[in-house]
Design an enzyme around this catalytic site. Structure first.
Site, mmCIF file in Angstrom:
data_model
loop_
_atom_site.group_PDB
_atom_site.id
_atom_site.type_symbol
_atom_site.label_atom_id
_atom_site.label_comp_id
_atom_site.label_asym_id
_atom_site.label_seq_id
_atom_site.Cartn_x
_atom_site.Cartn_y
_atom_site.Cartn_z
ATOM 1 C CG HIS A 191 -1.972 -1.090 1.368
ATOM 2 N ND1 HIS A 191 -2.145 -1.953 2.324
ATOM 3 C CD2 HIS A 191 -2.930 -1.538 0.365
ATOM 4 C CE1 HIS A 191 -3.061 -2.777 2.309
ATOM 5 N NE2 HIS A 191 -3.697 -2.494 1.134
ATOM 6 C CE LYS A 246 -13.373 -6.790 2.576
ATOM 7 N NZ LYS A 246 -12.385 -6.150 1.954
ATOM 8 N NE ARG A 248 -2.613 -7.094 -4.301
ATOM 9 C CZ ARG A 248 -3.382 -7.312 -3.163
ATOM 10 N NH1 ARG A 248 -2.843 -7.562 -2.084
ATOM 11 N NH2 ARG A 248 -4.740 -7.080 -3.256
ATOM 12 C CB SER A 261 -4.150 -6.727 4.617
ATOM 13 O OG SER A 261 -3.739 -5.394 4.262
HETATM 14 P P1 ADP Z 1 -9.639 -3.855 -0.599
HETATM 15 O O1 ADP Z 1 -10.411 -4.491 0.564
HETATM 16 O O2 ADP Z 1 -10.525 -2.791 -1.185
HETATM 17 O O3 ADP Z 1 -9.098 -4.474 -1.590
HETATM 18 P P2 ADP Z 1 -7.069 -3.455 0.534
HETATM 19 O O4 ADP Z 1 -6.817 -2.609 1.637
HETATM 20 O O5 ADP Z 1 -6.748 -4.806 0.223
HETATM 21 O O6 ADP Z 1 -8.472 -2.947 0.206
HETATM 22 O O7 ADP Z 1 -6.283 -2.628 -0.604
HETATM 23 C C1 ADP Z 1 -6.680 -1.364 -1.161
HETATM 24 C C2 ADP Z 1 -5.680 -1.019 -2.688
HETATM 25 O O8 ADP Z 1 -4.564 -1.341 -2.588
HETATM 26 C C3 ADP Z 1 -6.519 -2.122 -3.635
HETATM 27 O O9 ADP Z 1 -6.522 -1.322 -4.972
HETATM 28 C C4 ADP Z 1 -5.291 -3.351 -3.861
HETATM 29 O O10 ADP Z 1 -5.334 -3.803 -4.855
HETATM 30 C C5 ADP Z 1 -4.021 -2.524 -3.601
HETATM 31 N N1 ADP Z 1 -3.004 -3.209 -2.979
HETATM 32 C C6 ADP Z 1 -2.942 -4.104 -1.996
HETATM 33 N N2 ADP Z 1 -1.813 -4.666 -1.222
HETATM 34 C C7 ADP Z 1 -1.248 -4.223 -2.634
HETATM 35 C C8 ADP Z 1 0.235 -4.381 -3.060
HETATM 36 N N3 ADP Z 1 1.079 -5.238 -2.507
HETATM 37 N N4 ADP Z 1 0.812 -3.983 -4.033
HETATM 38 C C9 ADP Z 1 -0.158 -3.085 -4.997
HETATM 39 N N5 ADP Z 1 -1.295 -2.732 -4.515
HETATM 40 C C10 ADP Z 1 -1.959 -3.289 -3.428
#
Ligand code: ADP
Length: 166
Positions: free
Chosen positions: A19, A43, A93, A131
């Site tokens: 992130h 969630k 990703r 996460s």
């Molecule tokens: P959500 O529950 O909306 O997917 P996340 O917190 O998991 O929320 O992710 C928020 C954003 O960050 C999404 O666009 C996700 O694809 C991106 N993201 C999460 N992890 C990574 C990573 N390792 N590299 C690039 N983008 C990421």
């Protein structure tokens, strides 16, 4: 602050180095980003909203005014309009992200054609960082210190210690 503003929405439960990389690279395109935590009653997050906000603020303290941390519920496009932005920033990703993101972007476009979704490809080193997998490894005592900011590493240990003792 005037200038280009984008909304970076997500659960951030918790924020990871993947992130952070999207935020830092996003700031090369936009003057300011709002890291917006979606409050999703479906969630069950590990960290409370307050804990997630604190961790993000600490991890991004160096970015100063260029990053705002906020939360929202309801439609993302409506939230973006309320914040005065017409850009949604997301990270991509693996292929599995693509299908989901594509669907969401099309729906958001249908809901408001003025709001554009833009995507940054992950850096290869964060390709497998999510996460969910971090929480899983940390819950079993795994070392995730190279995948998350130090405040998150510390909070994960604290959280799983608490859970174990209850
Ligand atoms: P959500 O529950 O909306 O997917 P996340 O917190 O998991 O929320 O992710 C928020 C954003 O960050 C999404 O666009 C996700 O694809 C991106 N993201 C999460 N992890 C990574 C990573 N390792 N590299 C690039 N983008 C990421």
């Amino acid at each position: 602050m005037n200038g280009r503003l984008a909304i970076y929405p997500g659960s951030f439960d918790p924020i990871t180095n993947g992130h952070l990389s999207i935020v830092r690279r996003g700031l090369k395109i936009f003057d300011k980003l709002v890291v917006a935590i979606l409050i999703n009653p479906q969630k069950r997050p590990l960290f409370t909203l307050g804990e997630r906000i604190c961790m993000i603020k600490e991890a991004l303290s160096r970015e100063g005014d260029h990053v705002e941390v906020d939360s929202f519920d309801g439609l993302l496009v409506d939230y973006a309009v309320r914040k005065g932005s017409n850009v949604i920033l997301r990270g991509l990703r693996a292929l599995s992200d693509f299908e989901n993101e594509f669907q969401m972007a099309l729906m958001n476009r249908k809901l408001n054609r003025n709001v554009q979704s833009i995507f940054l490809m992950t850096e290869y080193k964060w390709f497998y960082t999510s996460s969910t997998i971090i929480k899983e490894a940390a819950s079993l005592g795994g070392d995730v210190s190279s995948l998350v900011p130090s405040v998150v590493n510390h909070k994960l240990k604290e959280k799983f210690r608490q859970i174990k003792n209850t």
